[in-house]
Design a protein around this motif. Structure first.
Motif, short mmCIF file in Angstrom:
data_model
loop_
_atom_site.label_atom_id
_atom_site.label_comp_id
_atom_site.label_asym_id
_atom_site.label_seq_id
_atom_site.Cartn_x
_atom_site.Cartn_y
_atom_site.Cartn_z
N UNK A 172 46.41 -12.43 20.11
CA UNK A 172 45.67 -11.19 20.38
C UNK A 172 45.92 -10.17 19.27
N UNK A 173 44.96 -9.28 19.07
CA UNK A 173 45.12 -8.26 18.04
C UNK A 173 44.40 -8.62 16.75
N UNK A 174 44.77 -7.94 15.66
CA UNK A 174 44.11 -8.10 14.36
C UNK A 174 44.92 -9.01 13.44
N UNK A 175 44.24 -9.91 12.76
CA UNK A 175 44.85 -10.80 11.77
C UNK A 175 43.97 -10.77 10.52
N UNK A 176 44.56 -10.53 9.34
CA UNK A 176 43.81 -10.58 8.08
C UNK A 176 43.69 -12.00 7.56
N UNK A 177 44.78 -12.79 7.68
CA UNK A 177 44.77 -14.16 7.18
C UNK A 177 45.98 -14.89 7.73
N UNK A 178 46.00 -16.24 7.51
CA UNK A 178 47.15 -17.07 7.87
C UNK A 178 47.73 -17.65 6.59
N UNK A 179 49.06 -17.57 6.44
CA UNK A 179 49.76 -18.28 5.38
C UNK A 179 50.50 -19.46 6.00
N UNK A 180 50.19 -20.67 5.57
CA UNK A 180 50.77 -21.88 6.15
C UNK A 180 51.51 -22.63 5.06
N UNK A 181 52.78 -22.98 5.34
CA UNK A 181 53.59 -23.74 4.37
C UNK A 181 54.12 -24.99 5.04
N UNK A 182 54.17 -26.06 4.25
CA UNK A 182 54.74 -27.34 4.67
C UNK A 182 55.98 -27.57 3.83
N UNK A 210 41.05 -15.66 9.03
CA UNK A 210 41.55 -15.40 10.39
C UNK A 210 40.83 -16.17 11.48
N UNK A 211 39.61 -16.68 11.23
CA UNK A 211 38.92 -17.42 12.28
C UNK A 211 39.26 -18.91 12.28
N UNK A 212 40.03 -19.40 11.31
CA UNK A 212 40.43 -20.81 11.25
C UNK A 212 41.60 -21.05 12.21
N UNK A 213 41.56 -22.18 12.93
CA UNK A 213 42.65 -22.48 13.89
C UNK A 213 43.20 -23.89 13.72
N UNK A 214 42.88 -24.57 12.62
CA UNK A 214 43.50 -25.87 12.36
C UNK A 214 43.40 -26.22 10.88
N UNK A 267 52.27 -18.01 9.21
CA UNK A 267 52.48 -16.56 9.26
C UNK A 267 51.14 -15.88 9.51
N UNK A 268 51.13 -15.02 10.54
CA UNK A 268 49.97 -14.17 10.78
C UNK A 268 50.14 -12.92 9.92
N UNK A 269 49.19 -12.68 9.03
CA UNK A 269 49.30 -11.56 8.08
C UNK A 269 48.31 -10.47 8.49
N UNK A 270 48.84 -9.24 8.56
CA UNK A 270 47.99 -8.08 8.79
C UNK A 270 48.51 -6.98 7.88
N UNK A 271 47.74 -6.68 6.81
CA UNK A 271 48.23 -5.71 5.84
C UNK A 271 49.48 -6.23 5.17
N UNK A 272 50.53 -5.40 5.16
CA UNK A 272 51.81 -5.79 4.56
C UNK A 272 52.75 -6.43 5.58
N UNK A 307 55.83 -18.33 12.90
CA UNK A 307 56.18 -19.29 13.92
C UNK A 307 56.39 -20.64 13.27
N UNK A 308 57.39 -21.40 13.75
CA UNK A 308 57.79 -22.66 13.13
C UNK A 308 57.58 -23.81 14.09
N UNK A 309 57.11 -24.93 13.56
CA UNK A 309 57.01 -26.17 14.33
C UNK A 309 57.36 -27.33 13.40
N UNK A 310 57.66 -28.47 14.01
CA UNK A 310 58.03 -29.65 13.22
C UNK A 310 57.13 -30.81 13.59
#
Length: 592
Positions: free
Chosen positions: A179-189, A203-207, A224-229, A234-237
């Motif tokens: 919920x709320x505002x998200x500018x982008x997602x940063x995903x690292x493996x 922000x509209x991508x979910x996979x 990482x949910x990014x909003x501004x600075x 959240x971590x998963x394995x």
């Protein structure tokens, strides 16, 4: 001329709109003094000329109005749905502060703060949202302000899942937008702290999917949910595919167990099976690639112990492995027996089995009904079941537990049956019979054992139905004292005995003869002794219902005489046979 020696503000003459200053005369010749008033920005506000004086000079500036200073050092402590605002007070007078939180020109929240306050919190805000904060300083009807763009912390994604979907070289990542505002997602493996790949998604991508990975490797995925600075992680394995569904199973084996698995995709040469007791390798063997099952029985394993099995897929110098834990069945306890029992409890004892176990589960069943079920520590060696039913047959079971595996041992025990209560014995006025009755015992009863004892000799031994609560004895000896014993019996176990005493009524004498022997003041009495037990005889001589004379004779005596009687009078003679509290009578009459 020289400046005044002293120049000062008169606090007692100064108000919110006036300011009074005063000074001492300057040395030398002075025509007038020029007094100027400047604001905090060094801008001249007023100017006045004051004539020279030989004493203290003074002047009061009137109609002063000063804009308050704005706050300084605005600080923000963001949360996902709140903002903690802090500030430093500016110079000059302050009456109160007004805090306004705007969203694209719309007032979201508005609050006033006391002049002594330097912080305030806005609640109920949207996560990751950008707001315009304005802090207005107010004093004397005037105000000044300072504004700042502020943002709440975004929330982390939910339902983050990393799956291989059966692939040995790729991982799929899925999540739900928070919920709320998200500018982008940063995903690292990453793997073991080293980043292998990083992505920035809209922000509209979910996979998303990561490819060209190493089979069987465990990867960490951080989103990482990014909003501004600001951001929220959240971590998963997830692990790429290898030997799948490796499980151990064991139902009956105390010194072995088996493992099953699903073969991996691709080509390989064989499997290597390794068995570990903690870090010690107990088994290292290979099996063909067509196998998907292996029984570990060539090693002397300890009952109830947990081991670790590793199944390694080998192809040349390449290896991929999976591990699982397996366990042998624990042994049952030894020499389980009933140690002690009373009417409402059973105490059992046992010896510990060999091998390993984690705890005991102890249970007590009454027929098919589970009465007690509880866990005991592995060091326990005895237990007492309480609040049980007298005379009932129970089954006690103790189960050795190791993980999900178990082994049980059982024994049966019966509580001691309860005693009868309110046991009574009466003769109902009869010389050869006794009658007994009681209140039935509580609990389970198979039958009652009824004994009749006379002079320490059992002369009657009867078993009567559990539905019976009375019994009678006949053909007994008159005047005799008997003991009646009633015992409750259930499953061959007898209760404590209940004993009462009862006595039959004594028999009356027979063959009573009364003779005056030709004398006018004398009567002699004789009789035949009463059968049965007699304590003594009482011979009573009466006339017209009044006792004239009374004699007590021993049970061995069968005659007596009365003298000094009235000549020619008719007397009644009563011979009473006595035994305990009971008596019987024989009657006769004769005239002197």
């Amino acid at each position: 001329p020289l400046p005044p020696a002293r120049f000062e503000v008169s606090p007692e003459k100064t108000t919110s709109t006036t300011l009074q200053v005063r000074w001492t005369p300057s040395s030398g010749k002075v025509t007038w003094y020029e007094v100027q008033l400047f604001d905090e920005n060094n801008q001249k506000i007023q100017e006045v000329q004051v004539q020279e004086s030989t004493t203290w000079s003074q002047h009061t500036f009137l109609n002063l109005t000063a804009v308050p200073s704005p706050v300084k050092d605005i600080g923000i402590a963001p949360n996902s749905n709140s903002l903690l605002i802090s500030w430093s007070r500016g110079s000059g007078n302050v009456e109160q502060y007004r805090l306004m939180l705007m969203d694209k020109g719309t007032l979201v929240q508005d609050r006033n703060a006391d002049k002594r306050e330097t912080s305030s919190t806005f609640h109920g805000l949207t996560p990751g949202h950008l707001y315009n904060l304005t802090i207005i300083t107010m004093a004397s009807g005037l105000q000044n302000y300072r504004w700042k763009l502020v943002r709440t912390t975004p929330m982390e994604v939910s339902n983050l899942k990393v799956t291989n979907d059966g692939s040995s070289t790729s991982l799929k990542v899925k999540w739900q937008k928070p919920p709320g505002d998200v500018d982008s997602y940063n995903i690292t493996l990453s793997h073991q702290g080293t980043i292998k790949e990083s992505k920035t998604l809209a922000p509209w991508v979910t996979e998303t999917q990561f490819k060209d990975l190493v089979p069987g490797r465990l990867y960490h995925v951080t989103i990482s949910c990014v909003s501004g600075e600001l951001s929220a992680q959240k971590l998963a394995m997830g692990r790429t595919e290898k030997v799948r569904n490796l499980v151990s199973y064991n139902e009956i084996w105390m010194k072995s167990f088996a493992v099953n698995w699903t073969p991996p995709a691709g080509d390989w040469e064989h499997y290597r099976i390794m068995l570990f007791n903690e870090s010690l390798a107990l088994l290292n063997t290979t099996v063909g690639k067509e196998e998907s099952h292996y029984v570990i029985d060539g090693v002397e394993l300890i009952p109830g112990r947990q081991y670790e099995v590793e199944v390694i897929v080998e192809s040349g110098n390449l290896r991929n492995s999976e591990r699982c834990r397996g366990r042998t069945v624990p042994l049952a306890v030894l020499q389980l027996r009933v140690k002690d029992a009373n009417e409402t409890s059973l105490a059992i004892t046992w010896q510990a089995p060999t091998g390993e176990w984690e705890k005991y589960i102890i249970s007590l069943t009454d027929r098919d009904l589970l009465v007690i079920h509880k866990s005991l520590s592995k060091d326990a060696k005895e237990f007492t079941f309480t609040d049980l039913i007298p005379g009932r047959n129970y089954k006690a079971t103790i189960t050795s537990m190791s993980g999900d595996l178990k082994q049980s041992s059982s024994t049966r025990g019966r509580t001691v049956p309860a005693q009868v209560t309110d046991l009574h014995v009466t003769n109902q006025g009869m010389a050869s019979s006794l009658f007994t009755n009681w209140t039935k015992a509580l609990g389970d009863v198979e039958f009652y054992q009824v004994l009749l004892i006379h002079e320490n000799v059992v002369i009657k031994n009867e078993s009567v139905s559990s539905e019976t609560s009375r019994y009678s004895f006949h053909a007994l000896k008159s005047g005799s004292l008997y003991s009646v014993v009633v015992t409750t019996v259930s499953g061959g176990i007898s209760s404590r005995q209940v004993v009462v005493e009862g006595r039959t009524v004594p028999s009356s004498v027979s063959g009573v003869t009364v003779n005056n022997s030709g004398r006018n003041d004398y009567l002699s009495v004789s009789w035949l002794p009463a059968p049965g037990d007699v304590d003594n005889y009482v011979v009573t001589l009466s006339h017209d219902g009044e006792v004239v004379q009374s004699l007590i004779t021993a049970k061995s005596v069968s005659e007596c005489s009365f003298s000094s009687l009235t000549p020619g009078r008719l007397y009644n003679v009563t011979i009473t046979t006595r035994s305990g509290d009971y008596a019987s009578h024989s009657f006769s009459e004769e005239r002197t």
